[in-house]
Design an enzyme around this catalytic site. Sequence first.
Site, PDB file in Angstrom:
ATOM      1  N   TRP A 101       0.836  -1.203   0.000  1.00  0.00           N
ATOM      2  CA  TRP A 101       0.000   0.000   0.000  1.00  0.00           C
ATOM      3  C   TRP A 101       0.870   1.250   0.000  1.00  0.00           C
ATOM      4  O   TRP A 101       0.546   2.247  -0.668  1.00  0.00           O
ATOM      5  CB  TRP A 101      -0.969  -0.028   1.178  1.00  0.00           C
ATOM      6  CG  TRP A 101      -1.956  -1.131   1.020  1.00  0.00           C
ATOM      7  CD1 TRP A 101      -2.062  -2.259   1.786  1.00  0.00           C
ATOM      8  CD2 TRP A 101      -2.956  -1.255  -0.009  1.00  0.00           C
ATOM      9  NE1 TRP A 101      -3.065  -3.069   1.302  1.00  0.00           N
ATOM     10  CE2 TRP A 101      -3.632  -2.474   0.200  1.00  0.00           C
ATOM     11  CE3 TRP A 101      -3.335  -0.451  -1.080  1.00  0.00           C
ATOM     12  CZ2 TRP A 101      -4.670  -2.912  -0.615  1.00  0.00           C
ATOM     13  CZ3 TRP A 101      -4.374  -0.881  -1.901  1.00  0.00           C
ATOM     14  CH2 TRP A 101      -5.019  -2.102  -1.665  1.00  0.00           C
ATOM     15  N   ASP A 172      -1.995   6.849   5.812  1.00  0.00           N
ATOM     16  CA  ASP A 172      -3.073   5.978   5.352  1.00  0.00           C
ATOM     17  C   ASP A 172      -3.440   5.069   6.518  1.00  0.00           C
ATOM     18  O   ASP A 172      -2.791   4.048   6.761  1.00  0.00           O
ATOM     19  CB  ASP A 172      -2.609   5.163   4.152  1.00  0.00           C
ATOM     20  CG  ASP A 172      -3.653   4.152   3.676  1.00  0.00           C
ATOM     21  OD1 ASP A 172      -4.747   4.082   4.284  1.00  0.00           O
ATOM     22  OD2 ASP A 172      -3.376   3.430   2.700  1.00  0.00           O
ATOM     23  N   LYS A 196     -12.758  -1.386   7.049  1.00  0.00           N
ATOM     24  CA  LYS A 196     -12.071  -2.194   8.060  1.00  0.00           C
ATOM     25  C   LYS A 196     -12.773  -2.031   9.420  1.00  0.00           C
ATOM     26  O   LYS A 196     -13.384  -2.957   9.934  1.00  0.00           O
ATOM     27  CB  LYS A 196     -10.612  -1.776   8.186  1.00  0.00           C
ATOM     28  CG  LYS A 196      -9.891  -1.504   6.891  1.00  0.00           C
ATOM     29  CD  LYS A 196      -9.606  -2.738   6.077  1.00  0.00           C
ATOM     30  CE  LYS A 196      -8.712  -2.396   4.894  1.00  0.00           C
ATOM     31  NZ  LYS A 196      -8.349  -3.574   4.094  1.00  0.00           N
TER      32      LYS A 196
END
Length: 360
Positions: A101, A172, A196
């Site tokens: 990511w 992030d 999430k």
Amino acid sequence: MRVHNFSSGPAMLPFEVLEAAASELSDWRGSGMSVLEVSHRGKDFVACAAEAEALLREVMGIGDNYKVLFLQGGASGQFDAIPFNLTAAGDRVDFLNTGQWSAKAISAAKRQGLEVSVLADQADSKYTDTPAAGSFEVHPDAAYLHYTPNETIGGVEFGYIPESGSVPLVADMSSTILSRPIDVNRYGLIYAGAQKNMGPSGLCVVIVREDLLDKARPNTPSVWNYAAMAAADSMLNTPPTFGVYLLGKILQWVKDAGGLTAMADRNRAKAEALYGFIDASGYYSNPVATDSRSWMNVPFRQAKDELDKTFVAEATAAGLTNLAGHRSVGGMRASIYNAMPLEGVQALIDFMTDFERRNG
């Protein structure tokens, strides 16, 4: 029958929240309509969004000098939106690369022609650790320093907040937000996909310090222009209304459970139980450096890789779902976000114990 869902995202949601949403799905606030059907500009939904924002500010301790935005495009959309909003062409941006990511955010910045400096790249460890605090130096002229506190795929997590001096710190937090208290004031910008700990997929939350709102390039798409969206209270276009609605309910669930301190206690206990079992078993292993292990995503391998598919199939039959590791790394992965109860982790440990007994 409800299962224990160990998916990395979209992840399981609190059962109480699902029941509450189901109870009012066809008639929301006496409107005779679902929240899925009402206008995003109607007073009821505008109030709903305001309530969700107020709860997020309360739960996370977000000051008045930050704007909270409810956007679409997920966290991946922000890989491009952040450079549009915080840089001019040719600016320097600093990154810490700890996995896939982080790498995607780096690639997006490079596509926009920025001078990208990767201050730390954990490739030598195959992205199984994080850079030591103080082992990198941020460029004072950088537009921002970006890092990913938790890498969902590799199960790698920072145990500290990087020091960035006067350079805005961008994070992030898709897979760690709401899992524990954080000092929002350490950050220039926080962004997180909701799928999430915050709700269903489709919503991205951006928390941006007000002094960073005037830096967007003229060609920044309006729906990703932070200043424009802030001025319109995230209603410049049709927002992900159901995601905002469900975020409010999840935030109330977090608050009622004792807030982020209680979430931290809950999540620490789950992680300690699962890592403790893995380390003591002799049959299972976790590849991540001990000081960089994620509370949220626990990858693990068994001694006999050829039985991975058998493990996943038998676990699924036992009501323990989505345990296959990411295709890029293999093995297994248990994602144990806020909504996963300790009982679910114990059920996984019991299954792993039995599987080892039968196959070890």
